[in-house]
Design an enzyme around this catalytic site. Sequence first.
Site, PDB file in Angstrom:
ATOM      1  N   ASN A 197       0.843  -1.194   0.000  1.00 48.10           N
ATOM      2  CA  ASN A 197       0.000   0.000   0.000  1.00 48.10           C
ATOM      3  C   ASN A 197       0.879   1.246   0.000  1.00 48.10           C
ATOM      4  O   ASN A 197       2.115   1.159  -0.045  1.00 48.10           O
ATOM      5  CB  ASN A 197      -0.962  -0.011   1.194  1.00 48.10           C
ATOM      6  CG  ASN A 197      -0.218  -0.121   2.512  1.00 48.10           C
ATOM      7  OD1 ASN A 197       0.545   0.771   2.901  1.00 48.10           O
ATOM      8  ND2 ASN A 197      -0.437  -1.229   3.225  1.00 48.10           N
ATOM      9  N   PHE A 208      -5.140   3.237  14.565  1.00 42.71           N
ATOM     10  CA  PHE A 208      -5.314   4.242  13.520  1.00 42.71           C
ATOM     11  C   PHE A 208      -6.390   3.767  12.556  1.00 42.71           C
ATOM     12  O   PHE A 208      -6.539   2.566  12.321  1.00 42.71           O
ATOM     13  CB  PHE A 208      -4.003   4.464  12.760  1.00 42.71           C
ATOM     14  CG  PHE A 208      -3.131   5.533  13.357  1.00 42.71           C
ATOM     15  CD1 PHE A 208      -2.902   6.724  12.694  1.00 42.71           C
ATOM     16  CD2 PHE A 208      -2.541   5.339  14.595  1.00 42.71           C
ATOM     17  CE1 PHE A 208      -2.104   7.703  13.241  1.00 42.71           C
ATOM     18  CE2 PHE A 208      -1.731   6.311  15.160  1.00 42.71           C
ATOM     19  CZ  PHE A 208      -1.516   7.508  14.475  1.00 42.71           C
ATOM     20  N   LYS A 253     -14.464   0.826  15.005  1.00 40.09           N
ATOM     21  CA  LYS A 253     -13.188   0.129  15.208  1.00 40.09           C
ATOM     22  C   LYS A 253     -12.720   0.259  16.651  1.00 40.09           C
ATOM     23  O   LYS A 253     -12.194  -0.687  17.243  1.00 40.09           O
ATOM     24  CB  LYS A 253     -12.146   0.702  14.245  1.00 40.09           C
ATOM     25  CG  LYS A 253     -10.861  -0.087  14.133  1.00 40.09           C
ATOM     26  CD  LYS A 253      -9.989   0.510  13.021  1.00 40.09           C
ATOM     27  CE  LYS A 253      -8.717  -0.267  12.823  1.00 40.09           C
ATOM     28  NZ  LYS A 253      -7.880   0.318  11.741  1.00 40.09           N
ATOM     29  N   LYS A 275     -12.558  -3.371  18.598  1.00 42.40           N
ATOM     30  CA  LYS A 275     -11.218  -3.913  18.835  1.00 42.40           C
ATOM     31  C   LYS A 275     -10.687  -3.589  20.231  1.00 42.40           C
ATOM     32  O   LYS A 275      -9.506  -3.778  20.514  1.00 42.40           O
ATOM     33  CB  LYS A 275     -10.265  -3.425  17.749  1.00 42.40           C
ATOM     34  CG  LYS A 275     -10.726  -3.869  16.361  1.00 42.40           C
ATOM     35  CD  LYS A 275      -9.679  -3.689  15.294  1.00 42.40           C
ATOM     36  CE  LYS A 275     -10.190  -4.201  13.950  1.00 42.40           C
ATOM     37  NZ  LYS A 275      -9.192  -4.124  12.877  1.00 42.40           N
TER      38      LYS A 275
END
Length: 402
Positions: free
Chosen positions: A210, A323, A337, A341
Amino acid sequence: MLTGKNVLLCVSGGIAVYKACALTSKLTQVGAIVKVVMTEGATKFVTPLTFQSLSREPVYVDTFEEQDATKITHIDVADWADVVIIAPATANIIGKIANGIADDLVSTMLLATTAPVLIAPAMNVHMYDHPAVKANLTKLRSFGYQLLEPSEGYLACGYVGKGRLMEPEDIIVYLEKFFQPKSSVLAEKKVLVTAGPTQEKLDPVRYLTNHSSGKMGYAIAEEAANRGAHVILVSGPTNIQPPANVTFNQVTSAEDMFEKVMAYYNEMDVVVKSAAVADYRPKRVSDQKIKKQPNDLAIEMERTTDILKTLGEQKKHQLLIGFAAESEQLEFYAQDKLKRKNLDMIVGNNIALAGAGFQGDTNIVTIFKKDGTSLLLPLMSKKEVASNLLNEIELLVKENEK
């Protein structure tokens, strides 16, 4: 800051030895106690008597010459040091210590010491850029050694480029910061930062990756270290020189990063996972180069291990910061998220905004916290973002310690 500090100066054989003389003089003038150990090559440029005169301390050269029969010199002096500086550090001595070779007094002392070691390379620009030298420096940083970056300029060989020994005055400034009392709540805390992209192999010549540059993660690692934290930086492939005062670990794939992070995790106080880790990898990796076909090529993909989710599931005392790089609905995806998480904080940025992309030196982020509050940071440098983020992390550390 340096008054009364025991500085062991290891001098190897390069023309920059003359700067080591100036460094010895300046360290002595600011109150440090300097003992010098020289390689045989270094004595070809400057005599031991010069360093003895400047330091007013014994100078050590020969492994088998014991100045005091009641002590073993390479152990006694290694234990004596508060800090060790290798200046100049030639390609030869860098290679020796990276590979555990101890065939002279300098390399033997470096194996024996438990003090922090600062490496100040000085060599020809092409030597400094050689893959072997780069690999050896990377290995030494993984040992916890700190690199005092050489500067660019005119070199003794006539070339112009990177390879000049850091100036003695700059080394003094670095040492003063090194010994400065740490007032931050992160002082002595163990902080793990992940950075950069991962590369998922397809065949011997291709991989999937990426656009992450690693700049944000490296800035966070450097800022945390400047605040006195013991920082572990686990990074995918980047073109960035790691900060001098962190323990550096180079990895390639998502699986590599998972294994390295998990190996450190239990000991950490804070984990900042800023790396852009691949979510998928090729299910089959070809041993041979995949040849061009007349038709379309389909690549079957499989999920990689979700590192952040695993960390959240196994979290005990750690503060966990993630992030979220999104191109739409930033708040929704970041908040989801954060909860899913088991994070304490998440840094969200809309990569579609000008100035907030992967490769740039700036960012625009919003910090979302577990208590439901958030902090919007406008366009600023990634170093400024790192500073603001560390401020928020310090507040969380304080709250946890109440």
